[in-house]
Design a protein around this motif. Structure first.
Motif, mmCIF file in Angstrom:
data_model
loop_
_atom_site.group_PDB
_atom_site.id
_atom_site.type_symbol
_atom_site.label_atom_id
_atom_site.label_comp_id
_atom_site.label_asym_id
_atom_site.label_seq_id
_atom_site.Cartn_x
_atom_site.Cartn_y
_atom_site.Cartn_z
ATOM 1 N N ASN A 112 0.741 -1.325 -0.149
ATOM 2 C CA ASN A 112 0.077 -0.004 0.087
ATOM 3 C C ASN A 112 0.756 0.954 -0.136
ATOM 4 O O ASN A 112 0.328 2.079 -0.646
ATOM 5 N N THR A 113 2.205 1.157 0.558
ATOM 6 C CA THR A 113 2.746 2.388 0.543
ATOM 7 C C THR A 113 3.205 3.081 -0.522
ATOM 8 O O THR A 113 3.850 4.236 -0.569
ATOM 9 N N THR A 114 3.364 1.884 -1.893
ATOM 10 C CA THR A 114 3.781 2.494 -2.960
ATOM 11 C C THR A 114 2.732 2.847 -4.052
ATOM 12 O O THR A 114 3.003 2.974 -5.250
ATOM 13 N N LEU A 115 1.672 2.572 -3.570
ATOM 14 C CA LEU A 115 0.481 2.888 -4.617
ATOM 15 C C LEU A 115 0.307 4.354 -4.926
ATOM 16 O O LEU A 115 1.083 5.176 -4.087
ATOM 17 N N SER A 116 -0.133 4.773 -5.867
ATOM 18 C CA SER A 116 -0.163 6.232 -6.206
ATOM 19 C C SER A 116 -1.225 6.872 -5.051
ATOM 20 O O SER A 116 -1.720 6.179 -4.377
ATOM 21 N N ILE A 117 -0.967 8.337 -4.898
ATOM 22 C CA ILE A 117 -1.761 8.756 -3.485
ATOM 23 C C ILE A 117 -3.206 8.577 -3.794
ATOM 24 O O ILE A 117 -3.781 8.258 -2.745
ATOM 25 N N LYS A 118 -3.738 8.701 -4.905
ATOM 26 C CA LYS A 118 -5.229 8.688 -5.324
ATOM 27 C C LYS A 118 -5.464 7.233 -4.877
ATOM 28 O O LYS A 118 -6.544 7.067 -3.892
ATOM 29 N N ASN A 119 -4.728 6.214 -5.056
ATOM 30 C CA ASN A 119 -5.095 4.697 -4.849
ATOM 31 C C ASN A 119 -4.859 4.419 -3.304
ATOM 32 O O ASN A 119 -5.588 3.634 -2.656
ATOM 33 N N GLN A 120 -3.701 5.085 -2.844
ATOM 34 C CA GLN A 120 -3.582 5.025 -1.300
ATOM 35 C C GLN A 120 -4.792 5.511 -0.595
ATOM 36 O O GLN A 120 -5.292 4.842 0.384
ATOM 37 N N LYS A 121 -5.246 6.591 -0.987
ATOM 38 C CA LYS A 121 -6.478 7.282 -0.064
ATOM 39 C C LYS A 121 -7.489 6.253 -0.049
ATOM 40 O O LYS A 121 -8.323 6.125 0.570
ATOM 41 N N LYS A 122 -7.882 5.582 -1.597
ATOM 42 C CA LYS A 122 -9.053 4.853 -1.722
ATOM 43 C C LYS A 122 -9.029 3.459 -0.716
ATOM 44 O O LYS A 122 -9.673 3.164 -0.187
ATOM 45 N N VAL A 123 -7.584 2.829 -0.784
ATOM 46 C CA VAL A 123 -7.381 1.666 -0.128
ATOM 47 C C VAL A 123 -7.701 1.952 1.371
ATOM 48 O O VAL A 123 -8.247 1.295 2.069
ATOM 49 N N PHE A 124 -6.939 3.238 1.803
ATOM 50 C CA PHE A 124 -7.060 3.242 3.438
ATOM 51 C C PHE A 124 -8.486 3.648 3.962
ATOM 52 O O PHE A 124 -8.776 3.158 5.024
ATOM 53 N N LYS A 125 -9.257 4.162 2.985
ATOM 54 C CA LYS A 125 -10.552 4.533 3.371
ATOM 55 C C LYS A 125 -11.433 3.483 3.600
ATOM 56 O O LYS A 125 -12.273 3.176 4.536
ATOM 57 N N LYS A 126 -11.236 2.389 2.814
ATOM 58 C CA LYS A 126 -12.134 1.173 2.542
ATOM 59 C C LYS A 126 -11.474 0.205 3.619
ATOM 60 O O LYS A 126 -12.222 -0.528 4.083
ATOM 61 N N LEU A 127 -9.957 -0.117 3.640
ATOM 62 C CA LEU A 127 -9.685 -1.226 4.084
ATOM 63 C C LEU A 127 -8.772 -0.893 5.758
ATOM 64 O O LEU A 127 -8.634 -1.716 6.601
ATOM 65 N N GLY A 128 -8.520 0.328 5.726
ATOM 66 C CA GLY A 128 -7.841 0.743 6.959
ATOM 67 C C GLY A 128 -6.225 0.791 6.759
ATOM 68 O O GLY A 128 -5.536 0.677 5.746
ATOM 69 N N ASN A 129 -5.736 0.855 8.073
ATOM 70 C CA ASN A 129 -4.146 1.093 7.978
ATOM 71 C C ASN A 129 -3.280 -0.411 8.057
ATOM 72 O O ASN A 129 -3.010 -0.670 8.838
ATOM 73 N N TRP A 130 -3.204 -0.669 6.844
ATOM 74 C CA TRP A 130 -2.416 -1.781 6.472
ATOM 75 C C TRP A 130 -1.265 -1.534 5.573
ATOM 76 O O TRP A 130 -1.234 -0.636 4.724
ATOM 77 N N HIS A 131 -0.230 -2.411 5.879
ATOM 78 C CA HIS A 131 0.914 -2.109 4.989
ATOM 79 C C HIS A 131 0.851 -2.893 3.639
ATOM 80 O O HIS A 131 0.844 -2.432 2.677
#
Length: 311
Positions: A112-131
Protein backbone atom coordinates in the motif's frame (compact mmCIF):
# COMPACT_ATOMS: atom_id res chain seq x y z
CA UNK A 1 46.60 -6.12 44.76
CA UNK A 2 48.40 -7.94 41.98
CA UNK A 3 52.11 -7.62 41.46
CA UNK A 4 52.98 -7.61 37.77
CA UNK A 5 56.44 -8.93 36.97
CA UNK A 6 58.25 -8.80 33.66
CA UNK A 7 56.42 -11.86 32.35
CA UNK A 8 53.10 -10.40 33.46
CA UNK A 9 53.89 -7.17 31.68
CA UNK A 10 54.73 -9.11 28.54
CA UNK A 11 51.48 -11.07 28.85
CA UNK A 12 49.44 -7.87 29.18
CA UNK A 13 51.24 -6.43 26.19
CA UNK A 14 50.44 -9.59 24.21
CA UNK A 15 46.76 -9.46 25.21
CA UNK A 16 46.65 -5.79 24.29
CA UNK A 17 48.17 -6.51 20.91
CA UNK A 18 45.65 -9.32 20.34
CA UNK A 19 42.76 -7.03 21.23
CA UNK A 20 44.15 -4.39 18.90
CA UNK A 21 44.49 -6.97 16.15
CA UNK A 22 40.91 -8.10 16.72
CA UNK A 23 39.70 -4.49 16.50
CA UNK A 24 41.57 -4.06 13.23
CA UNK A 25 40.11 -7.32 11.91
CA UNK A 26 36.57 -6.22 12.82
CA UNK A 27 37.16 -2.81 11.26
CA UNK A 28 38.54 -4.48 8.17
CA UNK A 29 35.49 -6.74 7.93
CA UNK A 30 33.16 -3.73 8.16
CA UNK A 31 35.19 -1.91 5.54
CA UNK A 32 34.97 -4.96 3.25
CA UNK A 33 31.17 -5.15 3.64
CA UNK A 34 30.85 -1.47 2.73
CA UNK A 35 33.19 -1.84 -0.23
CA UNK A 36 31.34 -4.84 -1.67
CA UNK A 37 27.84 -3.40 -1.25
CA UNK A 38 28.98 -0.06 -2.70
CA UNK A 39 29.65 -1.89 -6.00
CA UNK A 40 25.91 -2.48 -6.43
CA UNK A 41 24.02 -0.17 -8.76
CA UNK A 42 21.78 1.79 -6.41
CA UNK A 43 18.86 1.21 -8.79
CA UNK A 44 19.20 -2.50 -7.88
CA UNK A 45 18.97 -1.88 -4.13
CA UNK A 46 15.54 -3.53 -3.78
CA UNK A 47 16.89 -6.71 -5.36
CA UNK A 48 18.86 -7.25 -2.15
CA UNK A 49 15.51 -8.35 -0.71
CA UNK A 50 15.29 -11.39 -3.00
CA UNK A 51 15.07 -14.60 -0.99
CA UNK A 52 15.94 -18.23 -1.58
CA UNK A 53 13.61 -20.77 -3.12
CA UNK A 54 13.76 -23.81 -0.87
CA UNK A 55 13.33 -27.41 -1.90
CA UNK A 56 13.77 -30.77 -0.22
CA UNK A 57 17.54 -30.53 -0.67
CA UNK A 58 19.22 -27.35 0.59
CA UNK A 59 21.99 -27.85 -1.97
CA UNK A 60 19.44 -27.17 -4.69
CA UNK A 61 18.42 -23.75 -3.32
CA UNK A 62 18.20 -21.01 -5.92
CA UNK A 63 17.32 -17.31 -5.90
CA UNK A 64 13.66 -16.37 -6.12
CA UNK A 65 13.65 -13.47 -8.56
CA UNK A 66 10.05 -12.58 -7.66
CA UNK A 67 10.44 -10.38 -4.61
CA UNK A 68 8.09 -8.06 -2.74
CA UNK A 69 9.30 -5.04 -4.68
CA UNK A 70 8.56 -6.14 -8.26
CA UNK A 71 6.37 -3.63 -10.10
CA UNK A 72 3.43 -4.40 -12.37
CA UNK A 73 0.81 -2.59 -14.47
CA UNK A 74 -2.54 -4.28 -14.08
CA UNK A 75 -4.54 -4.84 -17.26
CA UNK A 76 -7.92 -5.24 -15.58
CA UNK A 77 -9.42 -4.18 -12.27
CA UNK A 78 -7.89 -5.78 -9.18
CA UNK A 79 -9.92 -6.52 -6.07
CA UNK A 80 -8.04 -6.08 -2.78
CA UNK A 81 -9.02 -7.01 0.74
CA UNK A 82 -7.51 -6.70 4.22
CA UNK A 83 -6.32 -9.42 6.55
CA UNK A 84 -9.85 -10.22 7.71
CA UNK A 85 -11.25 -10.45 4.15
CA UNK A 86 -14.56 -8.82 5.09
CA UNK A 87 -13.90 -5.56 3.21
CA UNK A 88 -13.00 -5.00 -0.43
CA UNK A 89 -11.68 -2.20 -2.63
CA UNK A 90 -11.10 -2.13 -6.39
CA UNK A 91 -7.97 -0.78 -8.08
CA UNK A 92 -8.82 0.37 -11.61
CA UNK A 93 -7.31 -1.03 -14.79
CA UNK A 94 -3.96 0.63 -15.56
CA UNK A 95 -2.93 1.02 -11.92
CA UNK A 96 0.75 0.46 -11.20
CA UNK A 97 1.45 -1.69 -8.15
CA UNK A 98 4.26 -3.32 -6.19
CA UNK A 99 3.71 -6.77 -4.82
CA UNK A 100 4.64 -10.39 -4.39
CA UNK A 101 3.91 -12.78 -7.27
CA UNK A 102 3.10 -16.46 -6.94
CA UNK A 103 5.32 -17.10 -9.98
CA UNK A 104 2.26 -18.06 -12.02
CA UNK A 105 1.25 -14.54 -13.06
CA UNK A 106 -0.89 -13.76 -10.02
CA UNK A 107 -0.32 -11.20 -7.29
CA UNK A 108 -0.52 -12.46 -3.71
CA UNK A 109 -0.45 -9.03 -2.10
CA UNK A 110 0.09 -5.33 -2.83
CA UNK A 111 2.32 -2.86 -0.97
CA UNK A 112 0.00 0.00 0.00
CA UNK A 113 2.87 2.42 0.66
CA UNK A 114 3.89 2.43 -3.01
CA UNK A 115 0.44 2.88 -4.53
CA UNK A 116 -0.31 6.22 -6.18
CA UNK A 117 -1.56 8.77 -3.68
CA UNK A 118 -5.05 8.53 -5.22
CA UNK A 119 -5.12 4.74 -4.83
CA UNK A 120 -3.61 4.97 -1.33
CA UNK A 121 -6.45 7.18 -0.19
CA UNK A 122 -9.01 4.80 -1.66
CA UNK A 123 -7.43 1.72 -0.08
CA UNK A 124 -7.00 3.24 3.38
CA UNK A 125 -10.53 4.63 3.39
CA UNK A 126 -11.96 1.18 2.64
CA UNK A 127 -9.52 -1.22 4.28
CA UNK A 128 -7.78 0.74 7.03
CA UNK A 129 -4.15 1.12 8.01
CA UNK A 130 -2.40 -1.91 6.53
CA UNK A 131 1.06 -2.21 5.01
CA UNK A 132 -0.06 -4.89 2.56
CA UNK A 133 -3.43 -5.53 1.01
CA UNK A 134 -4.28 -9.09 0.05
CA UNK A 135 -5.66 -9.92 -3.36
CA UNK A 136 -9.24 -11.13 -3.06
CA UNK A 137 -9.02 -13.66 -5.91
CA UNK A 138 -6.15 -16.13 -6.04
CA UNK A 139 -6.33 -16.31 -9.83
CA UNK A 140 -6.10 -12.62 -10.73
CA UNK A 141 -3.50 -12.38 -13.52
CA UNK A 142 -2.20 -9.09 -12.12
CA UNK A 143 1.48 -10.16 -12.21
CA UNK A 144 1.54 -11.05 -15.91
CA UNK A 145 2.61 -7.58 -17.01
CA UNK A 146 5.76 -6.12 -15.42
CA UNK A 147 5.89 -2.33 -15.33
CA UNK A 148 8.64 -1.63 -17.84
CA UNK A 149 8.95 2.15 -17.79
CA UNK A 150 11.94 3.75 -16.08
CA UNK A 151 10.61 6.39 -13.71
CA UNK A 152 11.42 7.87 -10.31
CA UNK A 153 9.40 4.96 -8.93
CA UNK A 154 10.72 1.96 -10.85
CA UNK A 155 13.55 0.70 -13.02
CA UNK A 156 13.80 -2.75 -14.60
CA UNK A 157 10.41 -3.56 -13.05
CA UNK A 158 11.67 -3.12 -9.47
CA UNK A 159 10.63 -0.35 -7.07
CA UNK A 160 13.46 2.09 -6.35
CA UNK A 161 12.87 2.93 -2.68
CA UNK A 162 9.84 1.09 -1.32
CA UNK A 163 10.64 1.64 2.36
CA UNK A 164 13.66 3.42 3.83
CA UNK A 165 13.62 3.91 7.60
CA UNK A 166 15.05 7.06 9.14
CA UNK A 167 18.19 6.13 11.04
CA UNK A 168 18.88 7.92 14.30
CA UNK A 169 22.48 7.51 15.44
CA UNK A 170 21.59 8.39 19.03
CA UNK A 171 18.67 5.96 19.27
CA UNK A 172 18.99 3.00 21.62
CA UNK A 173 16.04 1.31 19.95
CA UNK A 174 15.99 -1.04 16.99
CA UNK A 175 12.19 -1.04 16.97
CA UNK A 176 11.42 -0.04 13.40
CA UNK A 177 7.71 0.37 14.15
CA UNK A 178 8.60 3.64 15.88
CA UNK A 179 10.86 5.04 13.12
CA UNK A 180 9.65 7.33 10.33
CA UNK A 181 10.21 6.09 6.79
CA UNK A 182 10.09 7.31 3.21
CA UNK A 183 8.90 5.60 0.05
CA UNK A 184 8.46 6.49 -3.62
CA UNK A 185 4.94 6.02 -4.95
CA UNK A 186 3.72 4.80 -8.33
CA UNK A 187 2.79 8.36 -9.33
CA UNK A 188 6.33 9.59 -8.54
CA UNK A 189 5.73 11.21 -5.19
CA UNK A 190 8.36 11.07 -2.45
CA UNK A 191 6.23 10.19 0.56
CA UNK A 192 7.11 10.61 4.24
CA UNK A 193 5.48 8.45 6.90
CA UNK A 194 5.57 9.74 10.47
CA UNK A 195 6.31 6.32 11.99
CA UNK A 196 6.70 2.71 11.00
CA UNK A 197 3.09 1.79 11.59
CA UNK A 198 1.60 4.69 9.59
CA UNK A 199 1.28 3.16 6.13
CA UNK A 200 -0.63 5.98 4.47
CA UNK A 201 1.64 8.88 3.49
CA UNK A 202 1.77 11.61 6.15
CA UNK A 203 3.06 14.15 3.61
CA UNK A 204 4.52 13.99 0.13
CA UNK A 205 6.09 16.01 -2.68
CA UNK A 206 6.00 15.43 -6.43
CA UNK A 207 9.25 14.26 -8.02
CA UNK A 208 9.55 16.53 -11.05
CA UNK A 209 12.86 15.19 -12.32
CA UNK A 210 15.20 12.27 -11.58
CA UNK A 211 18.87 11.59 -12.33
CA UNK A 212 20.48 8.21 -11.89
CA UNK A 213 24.13 7.24 -11.74
CA UNK A 214 25.62 3.96 -10.55
CA UNK A 215 26.16 5.31 -7.04
CA UNK A 216 23.43 7.90 -6.59
CA UNK A 217 19.81 8.72 -7.32
CA UNK A 218 18.87 12.41 -7.28
CA UNK A 219 15.27 13.59 -7.11
CA UNK A 220 14.12 17.15 -7.75
CA UNK A 221 10.97 17.83 -5.72
CA UNK A 222 8.21 20.35 -6.37
CA UNK A 223 8.42 21.52 -2.75
CA UNK A 224 10.44 21.02 0.39
CA UNK A 225 9.64 17.81 2.27
CA UNK A 226 10.09 17.91 6.05
CA UNK A 227 12.17 15.00 7.38
CA UNK A 228 14.26 14.76 4.20
CA UNK A 229 17.44 16.73 3.52
CA UNK A 230 16.89 18.94 0.47
CA UNK A 231 18.69 21.79 -1.24
CA UNK A 232 16.86 24.51 -3.15
CA UNK A 233 18.25 24.72 -6.69
CA UNK A 234 17.21 26.30 -9.95
CA UNK A 235 16.14 23.90 -12.70
CA UNK A 236 15.27 25.73 -15.90
CA UNK A 237 12.80 28.45 -15.03
CA UNK A 238 11.70 26.92 -11.74
CA UNK A 239 13.12 26.23 -8.28
CA UNK A 240 13.23 22.63 -7.15
CA UNK A 241 14.30 20.87 -3.96
CA UNK A 242 17.13 18.44 -4.63
CA UNK A 243 17.31 15.15 -2.72
CA UNK A 244 20.43 12.99 -3.16
CA UNK A 245 20.46 9.35 -2.03
CA UNK A 246 23.52 7.10 -2.12
CA UNK A 247 24.55 3.77 -0.57
CA UNK A 248 26.55 4.09 2.65
CA UNK A 249 27.63 1.96 5.61
CA UNK A 250 26.44 -1.63 6.12
CA UNK A 251 25.59 -2.37 9.73
CA UNK A 252 23.86 -4.86 11.98
CA UNK A 253 21.23 -3.72 14.50
CA UNK A 254 22.24 -4.49 18.07
CA UNK A 255 19.55 -7.14 18.50
CA UNK A 256 20.86 -9.07 15.48
CA UNK A 257 24.64 -8.74 15.89
CA UNK A 258 24.99 -12.49 16.36
CA UNK A 259 22.22 -13.66 14.04
CA UNK A 260 23.04 -12.19 10.67
CA UNK A 261 20.48 -9.50 9.83
CA UNK A 262 21.98 -6.53 7.96
CA UNK A 263 20.89 -3.00 7.16
CA UNK A 264 22.26 -0.81 4.36
CA UNK A 265 22.55 2.89 5.15
CA UNK A 266 21.27 5.27 2.48
CA UNK A 267 22.90 8.67 2.93
CA UNK A 268 20.81 11.79 2.33
CA UNK A 269 23.10 14.66 3.31
CA UNK A 270 22.91 15.00 7.10
CA UNK A 271 19.96 12.61 7.22
CA UNK A 272 20.48 8.86 7.07
CA UNK A 273 17.97 6.23 6.09
CA UNK A 274 18.42 2.48 5.87
CA UNK A 275 17.20 -0.46 3.83
CA UNK A 276 16.51 -3.79 5.57
CA UNK A 277 17.99 -6.92 3.99
CA UNK A 278 15.64 -9.86 4.41
CA UNK A 279 16.68 -12.95 6.34
CA UNK A 280 17.40 -15.58 5.13
CA UNK A 281 18.46 -14.32 1.72
CA UNK A 282 21.36 -14.51 -0.75
CA UNK A 283 22.41 -10.99 0.29
CA UNK A 284 22.59 -12.08 3.92
CA UNK A 285 24.60 -15.19 3.01
CA UNK A 286 27.00 -13.08 0.98
CA UNK A 287 27.59 -10.64 3.85
CA UNK A 288 27.82 -13.44 6.42
CA UNK A 289 30.56 -15.08 4.36
CA UNK A 290 32.49 -11.80 4.17
CA UNK A 291 31.97 -11.41 7.90
CA UNK A 292 33.65 -14.74 8.64
CA UNK A 293 30.49 -16.68 9.45
CA UNK A 294 29.89 -20.17 8.11
CA UNK A 295 27.98 -20.34 4.83
CA UNK A 296 27.59 -23.56 2.87
CA UNK A 297 29.70 -23.76 -0.31
CA UNK A 298 26.51 -23.93 -2.39
CA UNK A 299 25.09 -20.75 -0.88
CA UNK A 300 28.49 -19.05 -1.14
CA UNK A 301 28.43 -19.68 -4.89
CA UNK A 302 24.85 -18.67 -5.69
CA UNK A 303 24.88 -15.65 -3.36
CA UNK A 304 28.15 -14.38 -4.84
CA UNK A 305 26.88 -14.84 -8.40
CA UNK A 306 23.62 -13.09 -7.54
CA UNK A 307 25.19 -10.09 -5.83
CA UNK A 308 27.66 -9.62 -8.67
CA UNK A 309 24.72 -9.58 -11.11
CA UNK A 310 23.54 -6.41 -9.33
CA UNK A 311 26.78 -4.46 -9.96
Amino acid sequence: MFKINGKGTALLMLLGAAAGSMAITNASAKSKLDKEISKIDISNLSNLSSEYTYGANANNNSVNHYNLFQTYKIKSKLVLTNEFRHKKVILPKGSVVTGNSDGQGNLVNVDNTTLSIKNQKKVFKKLGNWHYSKTFLKENGAAKYPYVRTTAFSKNSVAAFPMLYARKETSNSDNETTFPFISVTADSQLAYHSKGQVFRATRYAKIKKVKRTHAKITYYLSKRLAGVTTKKVRVGNAYRYRVSLRIGHVFQPSFASDTGSYHVTINNGKQKFYFVIFSPSPAESYLDNLNGKYVTPHEQKISSDYIQSLY
